[in-house]
Each structure stands twice: as C-alpha cells, then as structure tokens.
Design a protein around this motif. Structure first.
Motif, mmCIF file in Angstrom:
data_model
loop_
_atom_site.group_PDB
_atom_site.id
_atom_site.type_symbol
_atom_site.label_atom_id
_atom_site.label_comp_id
_atom_site.label_asym_id
_atom_site.label_seq_id
_atom_site.Cartn_x
_atom_site.Cartn_y
_atom_site.Cartn_z
ATOM 1 N N GLU A 76 0.782 -1.348 0.014
ATOM 2 C CA GLU A 76 0.022 0.037 0.047
ATOM 3 C C GLU A 76 0.758 1.329 0.043
ATOM 4 N N ALA A 77 0.365 2.082 -0.782
ATOM 5 C CA ALA A 77 1.190 3.575 -1.106
ATOM 6 C C ALA A 77 0.044 4.725 -0.935
ATOM 7 N N ALA A 78 0.628 5.791 -0.863
ATOM 8 C CA ALA A 78 -0.186 6.990 -0.952
ATOM 9 C C ALA A 78 0.525 7.862 -1.633
ATOM 10 N N GLY A 79 -0.250 9.140 -2.102
ATOM 11 C CA GLY A 79 0.398 10.141 -3.142
ATOM 12 C C GLY A 79 -0.615 11.320 -3.036
ATOM 13 N N GLY A 80 -0.006 12.260 -3.811
ATOM 14 C CA GLY A 80 -0.794 13.605 -3.935
ATOM 15 C C GLY A 80 -1.016 14.137 -5.137
ATOM 16 N N LEU A 81 -2.030 14.646 -5.302
ATOM 17 C CA LEU A 81 -2.278 15.555 -6.373
ATOM 18 C C LEU A 81 -2.488 17.098 -5.877
ATOM 19 N N VAL A 82 -1.017 17.576 -6.037
ATOM 20 C CA VAL A 82 -0.761 18.798 -5.210
ATOM 21 C C VAL A 82 -0.932 20.016 -6.141
ATOM 22 N N VAL A 83 -1.957 21.123 -5.829
ATOM 23 C CA VAL A 83 -1.966 22.308 -6.623
ATOM 24 C C VAL A 83 -1.638 23.524 -5.891
ATOM 25 N N ILE A 116 0.759 13.126 2.652
ATOM 26 C CA ILE A 116 1.516 14.310 2.810
ATOM 27 C C ILE A 116 3.120 14.381 3.329
ATOM 28 N N ARG A 117 3.220 13.200 4.030
ATOM 29 C CA ARG A 117 4.828 12.949 4.238
ATOM 30 C C ARG A 117 5.626 12.613 3.128
ATOM 31 N N GLU A 118 5.051 11.881 2.108
ATOM 32 C CA GLU A 118 5.759 11.546 0.883
ATOM 33 C C GLU A 118 5.910 12.918 -0.143
ATOM 34 N N LEU A 128 0.874 22.107 3.437
ATOM 35 C CA LEU A 128 -0.188 21.367 2.461
ATOM 36 C C LEU A 128 -1.359 20.940 3.332
ATOM 37 N N LYS A 129 -2.547 21.186 2.491
ATOM 38 C CA LYS A 129 -3.783 21.139 3.060
ATOM 39 C C LYS A 129 -4.569 19.854 2.264
ATOM 40 N N LEU A 130 -4.934 19.196 3.070
ATOM 41 C CA LEU A 130 -5.893 17.978 2.278
ATOM 42 C C LEU A 130 -7.182 18.444 2.052
ATOM 43 N N GLN A 131 -7.504 18.140 0.609
ATOM 44 C CA GLN A 131 -9.087 18.536 0.362
ATOM 45 C C GLN A 131 -9.926 17.214 0.408
ATOM 46 N N LYS A 132 -9.342 16.449 -0.304
ATOM 47 C CA LYS A 132 -10.247 14.942 -0.098
ATOM 48 C C LYS A 132 -9.236 13.796 -0.903
ATOM 49 N N GLN A 133 -9.888 12.478 -0.544
ATOM 50 C CA GLN A 133 -9.292 11.266 -1.243
ATOM 51 C C GLN A 133 -10.239 11.500 -2.592
ATOM 52 N N VAL A 134 -9.420 11.343 -3.721
ATOM 53 C CA VAL A 134 -10.068 11.339 -4.847
ATOM 54 C C VAL A 134 -9.989 10.064 -5.701
ATOM 55 N N VAL A 148 4.034 -8.239 -7.027
ATOM 56 C CA VAL A 148 3.430 -7.249 -6.112
ATOM 57 C C VAL A 148 2.106 -6.417 -6.757
ATOM 58 N N LEU A 149 1.280 -6.528 -5.942
ATOM 59 C CA LEU A 149 -0.001 -5.575 -6.220
ATOM 60 C C LEU A 149 0.039 -4.243 -5.517
ATOM 61 N N LYS A 150 0.268 -3.119 -6.250
ATOM 62 C CA LYS A 150 0.538 -1.843 -5.451
ATOM 63 C C LYS A 150 -0.766 -1.191 -5.347
ATOM 64 N N LYS A 151 -1.263 -0.822 -4.223
ATOM 65 C CA LYS A 151 -2.702 -0.161 -3.798
ATOM 66 C C LYS A 151 -2.155 1.239 -3.484
ATOM 67 N N THR A 152 -2.431 2.172 -4.403
ATOM 68 C CA THR A 152 -2.105 3.772 -4.126
ATOM 69 C C THR A 152 -3.371 4.617 -3.744
ATOM 70 N N TYR A 153 -3.521 5.147 -2.647
ATOM 71 C CA TYR A 153 -4.257 6.105 -2.270
ATOM 72 C C TYR A 153 -4.018 7.592 -2.751
ATOM 73 N N TRP A 154 -4.882 8.234 -3.366
ATOM 74 C CA TRP A 154 -4.436 9.556 -3.850
ATOM 75 C C TRP A 154 -5.388 10.525 -3.354
ATOM 76 N N PHE A 155 -4.776 11.479 -2.996
ATOM 77 C CA PHE A 155 -5.476 12.824 -2.237
ATOM 78 C C PHE A 155 -5.206 14.077 -3.038
ATOM 79 N N LEU A 156 -6.407 14.766 -3.214
ATOM 80 C CA LEU A 156 -6.046 16.103 -3.824
ATOM 81 C C LEU A 156 -5.643 17.134 -2.548
#
Length: 212
Positions: A76-83, A116-118, A128-134, A148-156
């Motif tokens: 499991e991983a997590a990342g951001g769409l940062v504007v 946020i950390r990544e 950084l300010k979280l808006q929502k998980q997209v 490996v099956l990589k599951k990535t949660y993305w946050f705006l």
C-alpha cells in the motif's frame, strides 16, 4: 469495479450490472474460480501482444477480486495531486517518466498522513492542506521472486508554499516542478498508464478548474 494496470495495460473487474461497452475483450466469471484458473487468465493477458484491455465480468465481483489479489503480495502506498496558488500541479521525473509524488505507507500510518509525508520528502513542498481522497489505483510489478500488487491512495491537496520544489535525488527523482495545463498534457505523453488515467479523470475532466 476495480481497475488494475499490468504491463501498462488495463485489466478491469466489473459486476454483472456494470457497463462493458467498448471493451476489446470481455470474459465471464462465476466468482468461484480457483486461484489457478485466475492465474492462467492473468498470465495470458500479461503475455498477450494483441489486447490493450480486458474486462472480467463476475457474478460475484468481491469473490473474484479476492481470488485475484491472493496471487500477489499487497503493498500500500499514498500520494498527492498537489495544486498551488497559481493553479499549477506538482509533478516529478523519476526513472525516465513523469509521475506524481507517492510512496509506501509505513506501519501504523494512515494513508492521508503518508501522502503528506511523501510529498514533503520527495519534493520538499510544505504547508499542505488535504482537500479529499479522489481515487485508488492498482498496478502490478515483479519484485525478486514474487509479484506485487501496489494499491495507491490518492489525495487532492493544496499549498501556499512558494518555494521551488526540491527533488529527492536518493529516490531516483531528478526533477520536481510545477506544471500548468499545457505542460501537464505534454508530460502525460511520457507517463504511466495509471497516472495518465488518474490525471485525465481528476484534473483534466473531473476537476476542470484545477489548472485554470
């Protein structure tokens, strides 16, 4: 519905009431197929040079998905769409491809905290300010003697940080930059299929005002 990218091609799991129009190939599943049968289907698709996509339509979607995931080691991983304030999106250049900042979720860490950390570790961008998980994306890759099956949660996310991004060189990131809409479209021509689909849905189509 679950979308999985294997060798940059789309494997989609859907239920009996989900649309399948426009698909290159649709195979029906009962939902009680053994793992060995699922492995044959996946291997055939993975090795195919003719089909860019495959839909597996199951009478019991959750059971079929559980059987599929049993073939892999889940990561499991997590990342951001940062504007930023100038309606620009943060992107990184890693291993010869344009990508978004993301990384592995540490033990006991929540996905939003990891995202946020990544972003901060890989690009040095703060405030950084979280808006929502997209969206949540899936893709597979080989690692040593298993897959490996990589599951990535993305946050705006949004930020007011005006400093220039700093690429995390030790992670293979050679460039981190803010891009506008036209630059994004150019970068997408040299990116991963899962990232391209994410950007189309969440930036260019679903959120048309994000980049002006």
């Amino acid at each position: 519905m679950y979308n999985v990218y294997i060798n940059e091609r789309l494997l989609r799991f859907v239920g009996v009431h989900d649309p399948v129009g426009g698909a290159e190939m649709v195979l029906k599943l009962r939902g009680d197929e053994p793992a060995a049968h699922m492995q044959v289907l996946v291997d055939t698709f993975e090795q195919s040079v003719h089909n860019e996509s495959l839909i597996l339509q199951s009478l019991h979607l959750d059971k079929s998905w559980k059987t599929f995931t049993s073939l892999y080691t889940l990561m499991e991983a997590a990342g951001g769409l940062v504007v930023n304030q100038h309606q620009q999106l943060l992107m990184i250049y890693r291993n010869g491809k344009w990508d978004l900042p993301k990384g592995k979720i540490e033990h006991g860490e929540e996905p939003d905290t990891a995202a946020i950390r990544e972003v901060f570790e890989e690009c040095g961008v703060g405030y950084l300010k979280l808006q929502k998980q997209v969206q949540t994306t899936f893709h597979t890759y080989p690692f040593k003697d298993h897959k490996v099956l990589k599951k990535t949660y993305w946050f705006l996310m949004s930020t007011v940080d005006e400093s220039a991004p700093i690429p995390q060189l030790e992670e293979g990131i050679t460039e981190a930059k803010w891009v506008n809409r036209s630059e994004l479209k150019s970068a997408m021509r040299n990116s991963y299929a899962s990232i391209v689909n994410l950007l189309k849905e969440q930036v260019l189509e679903h959120e048309p005002g994000l980049l002006g």
